[in-house]
Design an enzyme around this catalytic site. Structure first.
Site, PDB file in Angstrom:
ATOM      1  N   GLY A 171      13.803 -27.903  11.779  1.00  0.00           N
ATOM      2  CA  GLY A 171      14.992 -28.755  11.892  1.00  0.00           C
ATOM      3  C   GLY A 171      14.784 -30.126  11.308  1.00  0.00           C
ATOM      4  N   LEU A 211      17.601 -21.035   9.764  1.00  0.00           N
ATOM      5  CA  LEU A 211      17.007 -22.269   9.256  1.00  0.00           C
ATOM      6  C   LEU A 211      15.498 -22.345   9.523  1.00  0.00           C
ATOM      7  CD1 LEU A 211      17.598 -25.093   8.015  1.00  0.00           C
ATOM      8  CD2 LEU A 211      17.828 -25.940  10.348  1.00  0.00           C
ATOM      9  N   ASP A 212      14.754 -22.639   8.485  1.00  0.00           N
ATOM     10  CA  ASP A 212      13.301 -22.872   8.583  1.00  0.00           C
ATOM     11  C   ASP A 212      12.565 -21.678   9.167  1.00  0.00           C
ATOM     12  OD1 ASP A 212      13.717 -25.396   7.552  1.00  0.00           O
ATOM     13  OD2 ASP A 212      13.868 -26.342   9.520  1.00  0.00           O
ATOM     14  N   ASP A 213      13.102 -20.485   8.955  1.00  0.00           N
ATOM     15  CA  ASP A 213      12.503 -19.301   9.564  1.00  0.00           C
ATOM     16  C   ASP A 213      12.120 -18.244   8.531  1.00  0.00           C
ATOM     17  OD1 ASP A 213      11.809 -17.921  12.039  1.00  0.00           O
ATOM     18  OD2 ASP A 213      13.392 -16.502  11.465  1.00  0.00           O
TER      19      ASP A 213
END
Lengths: 289, 289, 289, 289
Positions: free
Chosen positions: B206, B232-234
């Site tokens: 995040g 997100l960001d995964d």
């Protein structure tokens, strides 16, 4: 905590912090010098944003000088508005090691201690299992078996606390001790507790971090030494390190490689703590290394 | 994707994976050898637990041999039950770089490319701001300013997708592009997207990860290059690295030190992708480095 | 170095070292405090064996206070038997970058400078070749082409020294400048010279270090930033770092990977020098980071 | 070296190298597959410049298949012009550890072995001193005290060689054994010898490397595991690592920090050797990790 009335030199270490103000370095070093102390090391840090001053100061003094009395320096520093902790560098911290079945951190700590690396006395090995009893006895260390059974954890923790009090323990090291110490235990403990978590916190807090890391596909695994607090895996971090892994590494490989990380990270954190280099501030640490 | 009917040598790279079975190494290497190819590199990996076989195999073949035709090898590998991707090593991937205002990753990628490090063509710089336009033009790169305004993100993404399609883009690199690409964009994109996140994922996903890291008091900061996915960001992690920090470092210092991490981690991930060394499997990568 | 008679605050940095004696921390910090300065940072180091005291001390003072006059502090420190260097933190060091044909360190330094990372003015790019002239001019930097031809090196160095004197250069950075500066040049230079050597010194001093490293079969390659002295590759080391390599890496790969090391190691050394954090003592450095 | 005539599976590992030629991967993997073996891992490397092919290939075979007979594969590989070494993965290498007075590498190796990390039998601890005899006996390991006195080194080495021969030793590990093994010893030894040198070779070869490093003022210290050859500290390097040091570290600190490096670097080199992952070629190694 210093200052017998004899004629040998005393070496003292003070860790202090408080609201920043002009002249603090001059004042603390001036007081020590004027009262017969010789400063060996003095490290300062300022948190500019929070306006906090941090200092670790180490000095020697002949027995007669006021600077050889830790309580006098403490009173002086408090008069400046500082929180202060003073320790006699020659005092050997009384340490208990908590273990379960994993033995790598246990052997590592004890061998460093036996080789003279650590200014402490390891006075107890405490475990919820009997597995490491022969190893502890082989090292000549007293072993206390305190089982932790379902539904009787509170009783076990009570027995642990009684033992720590009786032995005068000043530091507990969780060397891969596989029980979570309760908030109640930590609240009552008169000593700090250093834990080693086998991940790069805050990633992979909680159980089975190497499995979590393998599932996520990270390219580095880590280990984190921190002071235990009531919130699991959330206490002030003292030291962290990582090692590179690839797709070729199974969970078993991560566990094996992680053992080396755990040993080294825990060993460094324990050294810094014993050398009075770690100042806890909020939920963070200032490590004067 | 190979195999013009001329007389020069072709170098092909295949990435394949599928259910493991005896003889796969012998079969793929045998097919290539028998059809006139010379294997330069062959790396295999077995996920023993999941019983999956992974291979990257690179070979040269004279134009006349069957092994010079990527589609023939692909068909052969598929007949073995493999998922397979074959690329012509001489093909220069068509790349678009997405930027906002930060320029360190942008300059770093372009300078590596200009020095001949990357087998790609950078054909577009796309930004929601005008700040880097002079720098891009200084490098002779076409600059496309597509503002992303509140309430009109869908329109902007649509314009971006149209542009990518028109230019035949095969890879998008988010070089600190400060907008989240929507699931809709990623679902429609005919190309992979590499992002650089300025933390050691999964820690500090995040926004404002350096602020998060400073608040938590970690002793290492990190950067992570990964393929962007709707979560997100995964996405699958390609590369990660860390740098040591202490209490002396402010958030500003973390940001400054982090820039070096971001540049190097992104640069390595891009290199591996362009060299067809990254095989995506589930939400993880196998990097044949 | 400081102390105009105006009303704004001055920030000064002093680097001092000399024979150890009791009370030095108290004396220097006391003098500053009593003369109206506020200490921002004070770092000490004692070489116990050699009985040398080292200190970096940074403070602000209002224009009227004696502590705002660097020459007064210098005189005071000299009265304590210290060697001392005092600098005004707001002074921007005048820097010349020496280059040949490699451009990676050049671009890296200039881009860091342009992004505001370095408190210096880059006032000249000096080269024995014309290759980087367009790049330098693209950045708006004056470029001085001083060829170094066989048999005429002394004349070239003389021209370089004249130019440095005329421009008032205070630091020369050899950003992969491929000529050895002679003992004569270094003896006459009124400024320090920072060089980046592409090996982990003292391993692989001299020419073609990556070739040497490849031949020896090392598992790590390195880079070293040091002050140039008349003995080649033997000056005081400021910073070093390494990267892992394997048998898979050719000499070309080592050169490519080494470029990233060279950039980062040189960039850190330059930053520390500009921040007055590097104290040269004998053939070694004390880096107050 | 494999292949009893029973019905259980055999796992074999072959290390081979020789002049490169088309089809080698296909030929070796094809032979194994056709003769009833299932390849678990196959790693290749080509030295493009020297035109040498290197391979590590590991496979299982039922007892009846030709591929379960290591000598048959060896003959096949030799027919392709390869130098080849084949080992039965289930064979436990017979190891002797040479020590003097330092015990950190000794404890580290033995504890890893006791925890099941190493597929070997430690059958002898050999020392020129008696200091580690109690520790060895505490682990249940036979201890052989062979003093090395001035003028009688040849006799001591002769006794060591006789002992090694009698015990059937297949690997000697010098765990900070403080005697140089003579060229005569190494020439007669029927087994490889792994040594740990406490510097980043080739820097600081010879005696007292930490003192050398401190004098030179390096910012990183290192350790190197290598095969011993008649030229001191010049044998093929298996593994190296480094740790950061500063001006704050005394020689004593370097020695202490170096112990952790020595342990980890030696432990990794020994693991790779025991797993048949190290191929010696010229004065270098190819490590298939």
């Amino acid at each position: 905590m210093s200052s017998d009335n004899n004629t040998t030199d005393t070496t003292l270490v003070a860790l202090l912090h408080g609201h920043d103000q002009p002249g603090l370095v001059a004042k603390t070093s001036g007081w020590i010098y004027e009262n017969g102390g010789n400063i060996l090391h003095a490290d300062q840090h300022r948190d500019m944003q929070a306006e906090i001053f941090f200092q670790r100061i180490e000095w020697t003094a002949t027995a007669k000088g006021l600077a050889s009395d830790g309580s006098l320096f403490r009173r002086f520093a408090e008069s400046l508005g500082m929180n202060v902790h003073v320790a006699d560098a020659s005092h050997r911290t009384r340490v208990a090691i908590f273990v379960s079945k994993f033995d790598h951190c246990f052997h590592d700590l004890v061998l460093r201690w036996k080789s003279g690396d650590y200014p402490c006395d390891i006075i107890a090995v405490v475990s919820n299992h009997r597995d490491l009893e022969p190893a502890a006895k082989g090292y000549g260390l007293p072993y206390y078996h305190i089982p932790v059974t379902a539904g009787a954890k509170a009783a076990a923790e009570s027995a642990q606390l009684d033992l720590m009090a009786k032995l005068g323990v000043e530091l507990v090291i969780m060397a891969r001790y596989m029980q979570v110490l309760s908030a109640d235990f930590l609240g009552k403990a008169a000593f700090p507790v250093i834990n080693i978590h086998h991940s790069f916190l805050p990633a992979f807090a909680g159980g089975k971090p190497y499995h979590q890391a393998h599932t996520r596909g990270v390219k580095l695994i880590g280990a984190t030494a921190h002071y235990a607090t009531p919130v699991l895996d959330d206490g002030p971090i003292i030291q962290q390190d990582v090692a590179r892994v690839t797709h070729r590494h199974s969970v078993g490989d991560l566990i094996r490689k992680g053992r080396d990380l755990e040993k080294i990270v825990l060993a460094q954190a324990v050294r810094w703590h014993l050398d009075h280099r770690v100042l806890i501030y909020g939920n963070k640490t200032v490590v004067f290394d």
